[in-house]
Design an enzyme around this catalytic site. Structure first.
Site, mmCIF file in Angstrom:
data_model
loop_
_atom_site.group_PDB
_atom_site.id
_atom_site.type_symbol
_atom_site.label_atom_id
_atom_site.label_comp_id
_atom_site.label_asym_id
_atom_site.label_seq_id
_atom_site.Cartn_x
_atom_site.Cartn_y
_atom_site.Cartn_z
ATOM 1 C CD GLU A 118 -2.606 -0.524 2.440
ATOM 2 O OE1 GLU A 118 -4.025 -0.913 2.368
ATOM 3 O OE2 GLU A 118 -2.639 0.349 3.294
ATOM 4 C CB CYS A 131 2.807 7.907 3.476
ATOM 5 S SG CYS A 131 3.067 6.017 4.921
ATOM 6 C CB CYS A 138 7.526 -4.922 9.437
ATOM 7 S SG CYS A 138 9.182 -3.994 10.185
ATOM 8 C CB CYS A 142 6.514 -2.208 16.625
ATOM 9 S SG CYS A 142 8.054 -1.307 16.104
ATOM 10 C CB CYS A 145 3.239 -1.285 14.533
ATOM 11 S SG CYS A 145 3.306 -1.517 12.648
ATOM 12 C CB CYS A 377 1.104 6.100 11.427
ATOM 13 S SG CYS A 377 1.618 7.292 10.387
#
Ligand code: SAH
Ligand code: SF4
Length: 409
Positions: A118, A131, A138, A142, A145, A377
């Site tokens: 995305e 962005c 990932c 975290c 997230c 985010c």
């Protein structure tokens, strides 16, 4: 909100047979392509320059449009290569003008349907920020997230990172001689729609160092896409050994996802902190090449209710950053299904921001953008996976009008 959906993706087998695309390649990559089709070495440099200009400055999608290149070579190029960009499988436009694209990367083999990533465009009064993602998923975890709950699929190649900017420019009508879509933010100085890039999509950019470095070289080249390095920000959760090389080799702006002022809490929120604790991270920041008051580091701080949002933590934040040319960016937490965190109350965020402000920092609270399309985010990808599945289902059921995504086509 407008949701438009393109036709369901082509089967992988067809994708594999596609001619390799030149869009997103480095100069060396273009020179190799020319060598492959027998262009003599002494001619290649000049031809690379021509291709570069047509692909990156004008954004053309057909070799035939490259009028400075003779018909013969144009034909040869078209027989062996394409100028394909990743397929846009869904585009969403938020009520606030934020746009989100789901893109499918070309398949890398018979068993790969093509990774989906995305990218989000955020128009503001004085700029348009794209962005971008650097990885599919990932490896870091975290806890606040959503991307962190997904496994890493792979690093994106440089051309796949560059392609995100090219798709955005194309969809926004932001290449020369193209019309922007209705309702698009149009800068009053006649400038471009995408002026800034932030590596704040999916993935940890410093774990894909070479891909990100090559992509930045292409995106910042002033003969082409022309986004100056000062307008590109790489955000990292704190991969300390790569911070110096980032400044030295890429020369971009740096953002650090700090989120906590004590190691104990940061170990929990950003587990990479166990490897590179706050002290080492801040030391790397102090030594960031080119750091000055004109080139400050942005420290990102997500506001988590009752976790990291006390007055004492605000004061400690200011103390920690003493001597580092810094900006502090307070990010309201964007909740996702299943998270144990909540966003701090508004008056708590204001109080926190006041303390930081009184210590001499501009501390803008990042207004959540595109919340209605889950473009904020830390929400990238997994939510959209669901959404695109739903959107495709709706398309099958003929409940959504399949319209071309924007007028630029
Ligand atoms: N991996 C890099 C860049 C991608 S994340 C990094 O961590 O910096 C971009 C920013 O979004 C980071 O500051 C990250 O901490 C923040 N973020 C992640 N999830 C979030 C959420 N749910 N709400 C608000 N910000 C979030
Ligand atoms: Fe990865 Fe950044 Fe999310 Fe952490 S915040 S899991 S580093 S994308």
């Amino acid at each position: 909100m407008t949701v438009s959906v393109s036709a369901p993706a082509a089967p992988a087998a067809e994708t594999v047979l596609r001619r390799p695309s030149l869009a997103g390649r480095t100069r060396a990559g273009l020179a190799e392509a020319l060598a492959e089709i027998g262009v003599p070495e002494k001619e290649r440099r000049m031809r690379v320059g021509q291709l570069w200009n047509w692909i990156y400055h004008y954004g053309v999608r057909e070799f035939d449009a490259m009028t400075t290149i003779g018909k013969g070579l144009r034909g040869q190029l078209a027989a062996h290569f394409s100028l394909d960009l990743p397929e846009v499988t869904a585009e969403q436009v938020s009520t606030d003008g934020t746009r989100k694209w789901l893109m499918r990367m070309p398949s890398t083999g018979p068993h790969d349907r093509g990774a989906e990533i995305e990218c989000v465009y955020i128009p503001e009064v004085d700029r348009g920020t794209l962005c971008v993602s650097s990885q599919v998923g990932c490896t870091l975890t975290c806890t606040f997230c959503h991307t962190g709950t997904q496994r890493l699929v792979r690093n994106l190649k440089a051309e796949e990172i560059v392609a995100q900017l090219m798709v955005a420019r194309e969809r926004l009508g932001d290449f020369p001689n193209r019309k922007p879509p209705e309702g698009a933010f149009v800068p009053n100085d006649g400038g471009r729609l995408v002026t800034n890039i932030v590596f704040m999509g999916m993935g940890e950019p410093l774990y894909n160092f070479d891909g990100v470095r090559d992509a930045i070289a292409i995106m910042s080249d002033d003969q082409g896409l022309s986004i100056g390095r000062r307008r590109i920000t790489v955000s990292t959760s704190g991969v300390v050994p790569q911070i110096g090389p980032l400044g030295g080799e890429m020369g971009t702006m740096l953002a650090i996802s700090l989120h906590a002022v004590r190691d104990e809490l940061r170990n929990e929120l950003v587990p990479l902190n166990k490897k590179y604790p706050i002290k080492d991270l801040l030391e790397a920041c102090r030594n960031y090449p080119g750091l000055s008051n004109a080139k400050r580091i942005t420290f990102e701080y997500v506001m988590l209710k009752g976790v990291n949002d006390s007055d004492a933590e605000a004061r400690e934040l200011v103390r920690l950053l003493k001597g580092i040319p810094a900006k502090i960016n307070l990010i309201p937490f964007n909740p996702w299904p299943g998270t144990k965190y909540e966003c701090s109350d508004w008056d708590r965020i204001e109080r926190f921001s006041d303390i930081v402000f009184r210590a001499g920092y501009a501390s803008p609270v990042r207004t959540p953008r595109g919340r209605d399309i889950l473009a904020a985010c830390g929400q990238l990808k997994s939510e959209t996976e669901k959404l695109s599945a739903r959107a495709r289902l709706m398309l099958d059921q003929d409940q959504v009008e399949a319209v071309p995504a924007v007028a630029a086509e």
